[in-house]
Design a protein around this motif. Sequence first.
Motif, mmCIF file in Angstrom:
data_model
loop_
_atom_site.group_PDB
_atom_site.id
_atom_site.type_symbol
_atom_site.label_atom_id
_atom_site.label_comp_id
_atom_site.label_asym_id
_atom_site.label_seq_id
_atom_site.Cartn_x
_atom_site.Cartn_y
_atom_site.Cartn_z
ATOM 1 N N MET A 53 0.841 -1.194 0.000
ATOM 2 C CA MET A 53 0.000 0.000 0.000
ATOM 3 C C MET A 53 0.880 1.250 0.000
ATOM 4 O O MET A 53 1.777 1.382 0.835
ATOM 5 C CB MET A 53 -0.922 -0.007 1.225
ATOM 6 N N SER A 54 0.636 2.148 -0.928
ATOM 7 C CA SER A 54 1.354 3.422 -0.998
ATOM 8 C C SER A 54 0.364 4.558 -0.775
ATOM 9 O O SER A 54 -0.847 4.358 -0.810
ATOM 10 C CB SER A 54 2.021 3.571 -2.365
ATOM 11 N N PHE A 55 0.893 5.781 -0.558
ATOM 12 C CA PHE A 55 0.004 6.918 -0.357
ATOM 13 C C PHE A 55 -0.915 7.111 -1.561
ATOM 14 O O PHE A 55 -2.116 7.338 -1.413
ATOM 15 C CB PHE A 55 0.817 8.196 -0.128
ATOM 16 N N LYS A 56 -0.352 7.033 -2.771
ATOM 17 C CA LYS A 56 -1.147 7.313 -3.965
ATOM 18 C C LYS A 56 -2.213 6.243 -4.207
ATOM 19 O O LYS A 56 -3.204 6.505 -4.903
ATOM 20 C CB LYS A 56 -0.241 7.432 -5.186
ATOM 21 N N ALA A 57 -2.029 5.054 -3.631
ATOM 22 C CA ALA A 57 -3.007 3.988 -3.828
ATOM 23 C C ALA A 57 -4.205 4.112 -2.893
ATOM 24 O O ALA A 57 -5.192 3.399 -3.058
ATOM 25 C CB ALA A 57 -2.343 2.628 -3.634
ATOM 26 N N ILE A 58 -4.126 5.001 -1.910
ATOM 27 C CA ILE A 58 -5.217 5.181 -0.945
ATOM 28 C C ILE A 58 -6.148 6.267 -1.458
ATOM 29 O O ILE A 58 -5.723 7.409 -1.637
ATOM 30 C CB ILE A 58 -4.674 5.563 0.443
ATOM 31 N N PRO A 59 -7.409 5.946 -1.718
ATOM 32 C CA PRO A 59 -8.320 6.969 -2.232
ATOM 33 C C PRO A 59 -8.681 7.991 -1.161
ATOM 34 O O PRO A 59 -8.868 7.655 0.005
ATOM 35 C CB PRO A 59 -9.554 6.157 -2.653
ATOM 36 N N GLY A 60 -8.730 9.261 -1.567
ATOM 37 C CA GLY A 60 -9.125 10.317 -0.643
ATOM 38 C C GLY A 60 -8.060 10.679 0.372
ATOM 39 O O GLY A 60 -6.878 10.400 0.199
ATOM 40 N N GLN A 61 -8.482 11.347 1.433
ATOM 41 C CA GLN A 61 -7.636 11.778 2.550
ATOM 42 C C GLN A 61 -6.439 12.629 2.099
ATOM 43 O O GLN A 61 -5.302 12.406 2.521
ATOM 44 C CB GLN A 61 -7.157 10.574 3.364
ATOM 45 N N PRO A 62 -6.644 13.649 1.261
ATOM 46 C CA PRO A 62 -5.510 14.456 0.785
ATOM 47 C C PRO A 62 -4.787 15.201 1.916
ATOM 48 O O PRO A 62 -3.559 15.342 1.870
ATOM 49 C CB PRO A 62 -6.152 15.432 -0.205
ATOM 50 N N ALA A 63 -5.526 15.669 2.920
ATOM 51 C CA ALA A 63 -4.884 16.421 4.007
ATOM 52 C C ALA A 63 -3.966 15.517 4.822
ATOM 53 O O ALA A 63 -2.838 15.912 5.169
ATOM 54 C CB ALA A 63 -5.948 17.053 4.907
ATOM 55 N N ALA A 64 -4.432 14.306 5.126
ATOM 56 C CA ALA A 64 -3.606 13.370 5.891
ATOM 57 C C ALA A 64 -2.350 13.009 5.113
ATOM 58 O O ALA A 64 -1.234 12.982 5.656
ATOM 59 C CB ALA A 64 -4.410 12.112 6.226
ATOM 60 N N LYS A 65 -2.498 12.736 3.822
ATOM 61 C CA LYS A 65 -1.333 12.402 2.992
ATOM 62 C C LYS A 65 -0.344 13.558 2.965
ATOM 63 O O LYS A 65 0.878 13.356 3.098
ATOM 64 C CB LYS A 65 -1.776 12.080 1.566
ATOM 65 N N ARG A 66 -0.853 14.764 2.791
ATOM 66 C CA ARG A 66 0.016 15.937 2.685
ATOM 67 C C ARG A 66 0.827 16.144 3.964
ATOM 68 O O ARG A 66 2.039 16.418 3.920
ATOM 69 C CB ARG A 66 -0.822 17.181 2.373
ATOM 70 N N MET A 67 0.180 15.989 5.115
ATOM 71 C CA MET A 67 0.887 16.165 6.392
ATOM 72 C C MET A 67 2.005 15.131 6.553
ATOM 73 O O MET A 67 3.129 15.463 6.948
ATOM 74 C CB MET A 67 -0.101 16.051 7.560
ATOM 75 N N LEU A 68 1.711 13.890 6.225
ATOM 76 C CA LEU A 68 2.706 12.827 6.399
ATOM 77 C C LEU A 68 3.846 12.965 5.393
ATOM 78 O O LEU A 68 5.021 12.797 5.741
ATOM 79 C CB LEU A 68 2.034 11.465 6.270
ATOM 80 N N GLN A 69 3.511 13.286 4.156
ATOM 81 C CA GLN A 69 4.548 13.419 3.141
ATOM 82 C C GLN A 69 5.431 14.638 3.410
ATOM 83 O O GLN A 69 6.641 14.586 3.166
ATOM 84 C CB GLN A 69 3.913 13.482 1.748
ATOM 85 N N ASN A 70 4.856 15.707 3.928
ATOM 86 C CA ASN A 70 5.663 16.874 4.305
ATOM 87 C C ASN A 70 6.614 16.535 5.451
ATOM 88 O O ASN A 70 7.762 16.988 5.477
ATOM 89 C CB ASN A 70 4.765 18.047 4.699
ATOM 90 N N SER A 71 6.143 15.725 6.406
ATOM 91 C CA SER A 71 7.013 15.306 7.516
ATOM 92 C C SER A 71 8.182 14.465 6.994
ATOM 93 O O SER A 71 9.328 14.634 7.435
ATOM 94 C CB SER A 71 6.211 14.496 8.542
ATOM 95 N N LEU A 72 7.902 13.589 6.053
ATOM 96 C CA LEU A 72 8.966 12.776 5.460
ATOM 97 C C LEU A 72 9.945 13.650 4.681
ATOM 98 O O LEU A 72 11.168 13.463 4.759
ATOM 99 C CB LEU A 72 8.351 11.725 4.525
ATOM 100 N N ARG A 73 9.423 14.625 3.969
ATOM 101 C CA ARG A 73 10.267 15.499 3.150
ATOM 102 C C ARG A 73 11.216 16.311 4.029
ATOM 103 O O ARG A 73 12.391 16.491 3.680
ATOM 104 C CB ARG A 73 9.378 16.426 2.316
#
Length: 327
Positions: A1-21
């Motif tokens: 499972m990857s972030f892009k494979a999960i439908p919806g939840q753009p805010a949650a993805k953005r927060m986590l990906q920014n933390s990783l970045r």
Amino acid sequence: MSFKAIPGQPAAKRMLQNSLRRGKVSHAYIFSGPVGTGRRQMALALAKALYCRHRTEDQDACGECLDCRKVAHGNHPDIHIVEPEGQTIKIDQIRALQKEFAYKATASATKIYILVQAERMTSQAANSLLKFLEEPASSVVAILITENGNGLLPTIQSRAQWISFTPMPRGDMVTVLQQEGHALPLILPAVHLAAGVDAARELVTAPWFAEMRNVVIQLAREACTRFPQAFMTIQQRLAKSELAEHLPTFYDLLVLWLKDMVQLTLMRQEHLVYKDQTDWMAQIARTKDVREWIRITGQALELQKRLRSNANPQLLLEKTIISIQGG
């Protein structure tokens, strides 16, 4: 499972990906939201991205390296998932986790533990976890998955980053499920009863759900046109069948039908759930005024509450049919 494979939840993805970045992943997260909104999948997507050896520019896992494959197959040695044993997560489970995490990570620099239904920790387990959050034995990331983050100890809440998961828009769920080849007559009620596409898919693919929808249609029609037959249907298809285990869903589906009747009485057809039944439903809708359909809907909701209070199911079903008939 990857972030892009999960439908919806753009805010949650953005927060986590920014933390990783930024290289500033929190030591603890609370993933709070309704069942079916992708919380567990997001936890695993974060774990996969943390361990990935070839992370993409948007901070997603490559899905191909050894660590990605281990996470995908559920056998990564540094990921530990804790779920309730029976009704609760017990202190012995947290102690076992602490003991396991006393050792260094075997495959990476970080260990991850995921607590599913974290709000079901006993008070002893929650206090033990709090100490673990404050004094982890090694590099650790904790992910607490819960329907109600406010149900966790305030001290746990204050030591974790909150990630909110929101219900996916129904239109988006309909699109995803249609693209997967599921039938629209089942998709429409499912997306009204589920907060996310995973939960909706589970309903759509459950044989009992399709059967229950058919029973609701049959009973509703009989209550309005062949009243005595409805009591036989209750006996044969609900009270004495496997569907008896799913009576709360019967009421959920019936209330959706009644709301459709209100809309049809008002000459509105844009957002009907039982679109494939419109012809006969429209004829019956005109036999009562809108206030009567609203009253019946209220009665059905009240009887559903009584079902949750362990009232006699068959008696409630019979009262429901009488209510629809107009008695």
